[in-house]
Design an enzyme around this catalytic site. Structure first.
Site, short mmCIF file in Angstrom:
data_model
loop_
_atom_site.label_atom_id
_atom_site.label_comp_id
_atom_site.label_asym_id
_atom_site.label_seq_id
_atom_site.Cartn_x
_atom_site.Cartn_y
_atom_site.Cartn_z
N ASP A 213 -8.70 -28.91 -29.91
CA ASP A 213 -8.56 -27.79 -30.86
C ASP A 213 -9.69 -26.77 -30.81
OD1 ASP A 213 -9.36 -30.24 -33.45
OD2 ASP A 213 -10.73 -29.03 -32.26
N HIS B 296 -10.46 -33.99 -23.17
CA HIS B 296 -9.02 -33.88 -22.94
C HIS B 296 -8.55 -32.44 -22.84
CE1 HIS B 296 -8.76 -38.12 -24.88
NE2 HIS B 296 -9.07 -38.18 -23.60
N CYS C 150 1.72 -15.92 -9.61
CA CYS C 150 2.61 -16.52 -8.61
C CYS C 150 3.98 -16.85 -9.16
CB CYS C 150 1.97 -17.78 -8.01
SG CYS C 150 2.06 -19.21 -9.12
N THR D 245 -12.14 -41.45 -35.11
CA THR D 245 -11.29 -41.87 -34.00
C THR D 245 -10.94 -43.34 -34.11
OG1 THR D 245 -11.08 -42.00 -31.58
CG2 THR D 245 -13.29 -42.31 -32.48
C1 BV8 Z 1 -6.30 -42.24 -17.66
C2 BV8 Z 1 -4.50 -34.60 -25.12
C3 BV8 Z 1 -6.74 -42.82 -15.42
C4 BV8 Z 1 -3.02 -34.53 -25.31
C5 BV8 Z 1 -4.89 -37.01 -25.22
C6 BV8 Z 1 -0.70 -46.72 -17.99
C7 BV8 Z 1 -0.86 -45.81 -16.94
C8 BV8 Z 1 -1.95 -44.95 -16.91
C9 BV8 Z 1 -2.90 -44.98 -17.90
C10 BV8 Z 1 -2.72 -45.88 -18.93
C11 BV8 Z 1 -1.64 -46.75 -18.99
N1 BV8 Z 1 -1.75 -47.50 -20.13
C12 BV8 Z 1 -2.86 -47.14 -20.79
C13 BV8 Z 1 -3.48 -46.18 -20.06
C14 BV8 Z 1 -4.70 -45.49 -20.40
C15 BV8 Z 1 -4.37 -44.36 -21.37
C16 BV8 Z 1 -4.60 -44.90 -22.76
O1 BV8 Z 1 -5.72 -45.09 -23.16
N2 BV8 Z 1 -3.48 -45.14 -23.51
C17 BV8 Z 1 -3.60 -45.63 -24.86
C18 BV8 Z 1 -2.49 -45.02 -25.72
C19 BV8 Z 1 -3.51 -47.16 -24.81
N3 BV8 Z 1 -5.29 -43.31 -21.06
C20 BV8 Z 1 -4.93 -42.33 -20.25
O2 BV8 Z 1 -3.82 -42.22 -19.77
C21 BV8 Z 1 -6.06 -41.38 -19.88
N4 BV8 Z 1 -6.10 -41.22 -18.47
O3 BV8 Z 1 -6.39 -43.40 -18.03
O4 BV8 Z 1 -6.41 -41.83 -16.35
C22 BV8 Z 1 -5.45 -43.21 -14.79
C23 BV8 Z 1 -4.66 -42.23 -14.20
C24 BV8 Z 1 -3.49 -42.62 -13.59
C25 BV8 Z 1 -3.11 -43.98 -13.57
C26 BV8 Z 1 -3.93 -44.94 -14.19
C27 BV8 Z 1 -5.10 -44.55 -14.82
C28 BV8 Z 1 -5.81 -40.01 -20.49
C29 BV8 Z 1 -5.86 -40.09 -21.98
C30 BV8 Z 1 -5.84 -38.67 -22.55
C31 BV8 Z 1 -4.54 -38.45 -23.29
N5 BV8 Z 1 -4.60 -37.15 -23.96
N6 BV8 Z 1 -5.00 -35.80 -25.81
C32 BV8 Z 1 -2.69 -34.10 -26.70
O5 BV8 Z 1 -3.58 -34.04 -27.57
O6 BV8 Z 1 -1.49 -33.81 -26.91
S1 BV8 Z 1 -5.23 -38.39 -26.14
C33 BV8 Z 1 -4.89 -38.01 -27.78
O7 BV8 Z 1 -4.66 -39.21 -28.47
C34 BV8 Z 1 -6.08 -37.43 -28.47
O8 BV8 Z 1 -6.78 -36.53 -27.68
C35 BV8 Z 1 -6.88 -38.65 -28.85
O9 BV8 Z 1 -7.71 -39.00 -27.79
C36 BV8 Z 1 -5.82 -39.70 -28.98
C37 BV8 Z 1 -5.64 -40.03 -30.44
O10 BV8 Z 1 -6.79 -40.70 -30.81
P1 BV8 Z 1 -7.69 -40.23 -32.06
O11 BV8 Z 1 -8.35 -38.94 -31.76
O12 BV8 Z 1 -8.55 -41.40 -32.35
O13 BV8 Z 1 -6.69 -39.95 -33.24
P2 BV8 Z 1 -5.99 -41.04 -34.15
O14 BV8 Z 1 -4.96 -40.33 -34.95
O15 BV8 Z 1 -5.59 -42.20 -33.29
O16 BV8 Z 1 -7.13 -41.56 -35.13
C38 BV8 Z 1 -7.66 -40.71 -36.13
C39 BV8 Z 1 -8.81 -41.47 -36.77
O17 BV8 Z 1 -9.44 -40.62 -37.70
C40 BV8 Z 1 -8.38 -42.72 -37.53
O18 BV8 Z 1 -9.29 -43.77 -37.26
C41 BV8 Z 1 -8.49 -42.29 -39.00
O19 BV8 Z 1 -8.85 -43.39 -39.84
C42 BV8 Z 1 -9.62 -41.30 -38.92
N7 BV8 Z 1 -9.62 -40.27 -39.95
C43 BV8 Z 1 -8.54 -39.61 -40.48
N8 BV8 Z 1 -8.99 -38.67 -41.35
C44 BV8 Z 1 -10.34 -38.72 -41.33
C45 BV8 Z 1 -10.75 -39.73 -40.44
N9 BV8 Z 1 -12.05 -40.02 -40.22
C46 BV8 Z 1 -12.98 -39.30 -40.89
N10 BV8 Z 1 -12.66 -38.31 -41.75
C47 BV8 Z 1 -11.36 -38.00 -42.00
N11 BV8 Z 1 -11.08 -37.02 -42.88
ZN ZN Z 2 0.15 -19.21 -10.47
#
Ligand code: BV8
Ligand code: ZN
Length: 260
Positions: free
Chosen positions: A115, A130, A161, A199
């Site tokens: 963001d 990300h 392109c 997170t």
């Molecule tokens: C990778 C952009 C190497 C998009 C995001 C199978 C094949 C390949 C990879 C995998 C696989 N299985 C698993 C994986 C790995 C995978 C992964 O980790 N999956 C998870 C779901 C298990 N990771 C990947 O794929 C990464 N790449 O591994 O590449 C690779 C390549 C090829 C083949 C093999 C390996 C890429 C990951 C990046 C994904 N993109 N974002 C978009 O935003 O649309 S991730 C996206 O989700 C966010 O960016 C963020 O990272 C994630 C959500 O997490 P949080 O930010 O923690 O948010 P969440 O809602 O979960 O939690 C909020 C927290 O805040 C809570 O704890 C809550 O209590 C707290 N909260 C709420 N309010 C408050 C607060 N705290 C304080 N104050 C408040 N007011």
């Molecule tokens: Zn282009």
């Protein structure tokens, strides 16, 4: 229901956190969607990880984009439109204030968020693990353009392109930008204090930065409205909204500075 934390426990935790920070020469931070929640942006879990009934993991992937680019662009255009209406909150501002105390060479924010609110709040060293939703990238010539504040057509095309544009972000199953990942890993490995803010730390490799910091002997402070396993044993846990707790932490830190 978790037992509520007594005020003295909270005050003691705030002191421990401020002392950890004060003793650190270098500080790194991992933020997630929770740090932007008080700006009005939905977290992933908060929405039950769903968007229009789709699991985010099913929309935020290159496979989904290949299968139905219009659906994926609807998802991201909706988030872009919301993004132009929100502002950084006091939590983002508090992290920018912390950076001023250490300087941008010794204070790094590693964010999972796309963001752009940390930079908008004044943080200068921000590793956007990300990517950034204001930017688009051409699937053909790979040209990257900054397109903040504008509504993009349902299937935006490259002006150079003619190929399809995509958001310049990291989808699931995609690699993180190598240079950003290198810099974030370095910041986590060199810091003496590591903050984990808003997170669930379930997404890797980003969440692995916590292990990198801990392995390097850094003290970990977690700021979250609910406890997560992320920070691990020995972490100082500050439970509450980051928009409230981070400013309190900065105030406690700076008060101790003046006290010498
Ligand atoms: C990778 C952009 C190497 C998009 C995001 C199978 C094949 C390949 C990879 C995998 C696989 N299985 C698993 C994986 C790995 C995978 C992964 O980790 N999956 C998870 C779901 C298990 N990771 C990947 O794929 C990464 N790449 O591994 O590449 C690779 C390549 C090829 C083949 C093999 C390996 C890429 C990951 C990046 C994904 N993109 N974002 C978009 O935003 O649309 S991730 C996206 O989700 C966010 O960016 C963020 O990272 C994630 C959500 O997490 P949080 O930010 O923690 O948010 P969440 O809602 O979960 O939690 C909020 C927290 O805040 C809570 O704890 C809550 O209590 C707290 N909260 C709420 N309010 C408050 C607060 N705290 C304080 N104050 C408040 N007011
Ligand atoms: Zn282009």
């Amino acid at each position: 229901m978790h037992p509520s934390i007594s005020d003295e426990d909270f005050e003691a935790a705030l002191d421990r956190a401020a002392n950890l920070l004060r003793a650190a020469e270098r500080v790194a931070v991992l933020t997630g969607a929770g740090v932007s929640a008080e700006s009005g942006l939905a977290t992933f879990r908060g929405a039950g990880g769903l968007w229009e009934g789709h699991r985010v993991e099913d929309v935020a992937t290159p496979e989904a984009f290949a299968r139905d680019p219009a659906l994926v662009w609807r998802f991201y255009n909706a988030r872009r439109a919301k993004l132009w209406t929100v502002r950084p909150n006091d939590g983002h501002a508090a992290l920018a204030r912390m950076e001023q105390r250490w300087g941008p060479d010794n204070f790094a924010v590693c964010t999972q968020n796309i963001d752009g609110l940390h930079r908008a709040a004044g943080s200068r060293t921000v590793h956007e693990l990300h990517g950034n939703l204001a930017r688009v990238r051409c699937t053909g010539c790979r040209r990257v353009e900054d397109r903040p504040g504008v509504d993009l057509p349902e299937l935006p095309r490259c002006g150079a392109c003619g190929e399809l544009l995509r958001p310049d972000i990291v989808w699931f199953h995609e690699m993180l930008p190598a240079d950003v990942w290198r810099d974030a890993g370095r910041a986590a490995g060199l810091c003496e204090c590591f903050l984990v803010v808003g997170t669930t730390a379930v997404v890797y490799p980003a969440a692995g930065l916590i292990d990198t910091a801990r392995a390097a002997g850094a003290g970990v402070i977690e700021v979250n409205i609910e406890p997560t396993a992320a920070a691990g044993r020995g972490a100082v846990r500050l439970r509450g909204p980051s928009g409230v707790l981070l400013p309190q932490l900065v105030e406690r830190l700076l008060a101790g500075d003046e006290g010498g």
